[in-house]
Write a protein that holds these residues in place. Structure first.
Motif, PDB file in Angstrom:
ATOM      1  N   ASP A   1       0.816  -1.207   0.000  1.00 15.27           N
ATOM      2  CA  ASP A   1       0.000   0.000   0.000  1.00 15.27           C
ATOM      3  C   ASP A   1       0.857   1.269   0.000  1.00 15.27           C
ATOM      4  O   ASP A   1       0.480   2.282  -0.582  1.00 15.27           O
ATOM      5  CB  ASP A   1      -0.921   0.011   1.226  1.00 15.27           C
ATOM      6  CG  ASP A   1      -2.051  -0.996   1.100  1.00 15.27           C
ATOM      7  OD1 ASP A   1      -2.659  -1.318   2.139  1.00 15.27           O
ATOM      8  OD2 ASP A   1      -2.334  -1.454  -0.023  1.00 15.27           O
ATOM      9  N   SER A   2       2.008   1.191   0.633  1.00 13.65           N
ATOM     10  CA  SER A   2       2.861   2.365   0.769  1.00 13.65           C
ATOM     11  C   SER A   2       3.459   2.841  -0.550  1.00 13.65           C
ATOM     12  O   SER A   2       3.922   3.974  -0.656  1.00 13.65           O
ATOM     13  CB  SER A   2       3.990   2.085   1.770  1.00 13.65           C
ATOM     14  OG  SER A   2       4.756   0.968   1.341  1.00 13.65           O
ATOM     15  N   VAL A   3       3.465   1.971  -1.567  1.00 15.84           N
ATOM     16  CA  VAL A   3       4.068   2.346  -2.847  1.00 15.84           C
ATOM     17  C   VAL A   3       3.080   2.297  -3.992  1.00 15.84           C
ATOM     18  O   VAL A   3       3.427   2.672  -5.128  1.00 15.84           O
ATOM     19  CB  VAL A   3       5.287   1.447  -3.177  1.00 15.84           C
ATOM     20  CG1 VAL A   3       6.285   1.451  -2.026  1.00 15.84           C
ATOM     21  CG2 VAL A   3       4.859   0.025  -3.532  1.00 15.84           C
ATOM     22  N   LYS A   4       1.869   1.880  -3.705  1.00 16.04           N
ATOM     23  CA  LYS A   4       0.871   1.738  -4.757  1.00 16.04           C
ATOM     24  C   LYS A   4       0.633   3.089  -5.438  1.00 16.04           C
ATOM     25  O   LYS A   4       0.463   4.110  -4.775  1.00 16.04           O
ATOM     26  CB  LYS A   4      -0.419   1.189  -4.157  1.00 16.04           C
ATOM     27  CG  LYS A   4      -1.302   0.425  -5.113  1.00 16.04           C
ATOM     28  CD  LYS A   4      -2.420  -0.275  -4.354  1.00 16.04           C
ATOM     29  CE  LYS A   4      -1.933  -1.458  -3.572  1.00 16.04           C
ATOM     30  NZ  LYS A   4      -3.019  -2.217  -2.912  1.00 16.04           N
ATOM     31  N   GLY A   5       0.637   3.073  -6.764  1.00 16.30           N
ATOM     32  CA  GLY A   5       0.447   4.307  -7.525  1.00 16.30           C
ATOM     33  C   GLY A   5       1.735   5.059  -7.799  1.00 16.30           C
ATOM     34  O   GLY A   5       1.743   6.001  -8.599  1.00 16.30           O
ATOM     35  N   ARG A   6       2.816   4.673  -7.120  1.00 12.81           N
ATOM     36  CA  ARG A   6       4.104   5.361  -7.325  1.00 12.81           C
ATOM     37  C   ARG A   6       5.146   4.437  -7.950  1.00 12.81           C
ATOM     38  O   ARG A   6       6.012   4.896  -8.690  1.00 12.81           O
ATOM     39  CB  ARG A   6       4.645   5.884  -6.003  1.00 12.81           C
ATOM     40  CG  ARG A   6       3.728   6.882  -5.321  1.00 12.81           C
ATOM     41  CD  ARG A   6       4.417   7.518  -4.095  1.00 12.81           C
ATOM     42  NE  ARG A   6       4.740   6.548  -3.060  1.00 12.81           N
ATOM     43  CZ  ARG A   6       5.969   6.310  -2.617  1.00 12.81           C
ATOM     44  NH1 ARG A   6       6.996   6.965  -3.126  1.00 12.81           N
ATOM     45  NH2 ARG A   6       6.177   5.423  -1.651  1.00 12.81           N
ATOM     46  N   PHE A   7       5.084   3.150  -7.629  1.00 16.74           N
ATOM     47  CA  PHE A   7       6.047   2.170  -8.136  1.00 16.74           C
ATOM     48  C   PHE A   7       5.373   1.277  -9.167  1.00 16.74           C
ATOM     49  O   PHE A   7       4.196   0.930  -9.037  1.00 16.74           O
ATOM     50  CB  PHE A   7       6.568   1.288  -7.005  1.00 16.74           C
ATOM     51  CG  PHE A   7       7.475   1.981  -6.021  1.00 16.74           C
ATOM     52  CD1 PHE A   7       7.618   3.350  -5.984  1.00 16.74           C
ATOM     53  CD2 PHE A   7       8.205   1.223  -5.110  1.00 16.74           C
ATOM     54  CE1 PHE A   7       8.461   3.985  -5.073  1.00 16.74           C
ATOM     55  CE2 PHE A   7       9.052   1.822  -4.194  1.00 16.74           C
ATOM     56  CZ  PHE A   7       9.179   3.201  -4.172  1.00 16.74           C
ATOM     57  N   THR A   8       6.144   0.875 -10.169  1.00 14.12           N
ATOM     58  CA  THR A   8       5.653  -0.037 -11.190  1.00 14.12           C
ATOM     59  C   THR A   8       6.678  -1.135 -11.423  1.00 14.12           C
ATOM     60  O   THR A   8       7.851  -0.848 -11.703  1.00 14.12           O
ATOM     61  CB  THR A   8       5.392   0.697 -12.518  1.00 14.12           C
ATOM     62  OG1 THR A   8       4.481   1.781 -12.290  1.00 14.12           O
ATOM     63  CG2 THR A   8       4.792  -0.257 -13.540  1.00 14.12           C
ATOM     64  N   LEU A   9       6.222  -2.356 -11.283  1.00 17.14           N
ATOM     65  CA  LEU A   9       7.092  -3.516 -11.491  1.00 17.14           C
ATOM     66  C   LEU A   9       6.770  -4.160 -12.827  1.00 17.14           C
ATOM     67  O   LEU A   9       5.596  -4.393 -13.146  1.00 17.14           O
ATOM     68  CB  LEU A   9       6.888  -4.514 -10.351  1.00 17.14           C
ATOM     69  CG  LEU A   9       7.718  -5.795 -10.373  1.00 17.14           C
ATOM     70  CD1 LEU A   9       9.207  -5.485 -10.390  1.00 17.14           C
ATOM     71  CD2 LEU A   9       7.376  -6.666  -9.168  1.00 17.14           C
ATOM     72  N   SER A  10       7.800  -4.449 -13.590  1.00 17.29           N
ATOM     73  CA  SER A  10       7.597  -5.101 -14.885  1.00 17.29           C
ATOM     74  C   SER A  10       8.698  -6.124 -15.100  1.00 17.29           C
ATOM     75  O   SER A  10       9.710  -6.129 -14.390  1.00 17.29           O
ATOM     76  CB  SER A  10       7.591  -4.067 -16.012  1.00 17.29           C
ATOM     77  OG  SER A  10       8.834  -3.372 -16.073  1.00 17.29           O
TER      78      SER A  10
END
Length: 118
Positions: free
Chosen positions: A61-70
């Motif tokens: 939750d702390s990184v949702k919307g800011r971090f993207t994993l691919s």
């Protein structure tokens, strides 16, 4: 055992971006679930983001919307794009791999330091 090598850490100002990479050895990468953990001094290690072999990702939750994993299976590499960084994102970030059928991550990288200044 899979060998993992992280890169891309560094020092960035709050609001900035970094992209972490994790390169894996071997020919079974596409079957692996991959994750990024982080650990700050005095704190427990936490799972930041994970991606399945099928490409489905989930985030803390702390990184949702800011971090993207691919992931790029052709390059045996996962990428963690980190935007809108905050000082509380400062930690050592570790890449981890989980083989099919295993509950826990069983291969780890050496870690890369991310420092976000205010």
């Amino acid at each position: 055992q899979v060998q993992l090598v992280e890169s891309g850490g560094g020092l960035v100002q709050a609001g900035g971006s970094l992209r972490l990479s994790c390169a894996a050895s071997g020919r079974t990468f596409s079957y692996l679930s991959m994750g990024w953990y982080r650990q700050a001094p005095g704190k427990q290690r936490e799972l930041v983001a994970a991606i399945t072999s099928g490409g489905k990702s989930n985030y803390a939750d702390s990184v949702k919307g800011r971090f993207t994993l691919s992931r790029d299976n052709a390059k045996n590499t996962v990428y963690l794009q980190m935007d809108s960084l905050k000082p509380e994102d400062t930690a050592t970030y570790y890449c981890a791999a989980k083989r099919p059928g295993f509950h826990d991550y069983n291969s780890w990288g050496q870690g890369t330091q991310v420092t976000v200044s205010s």
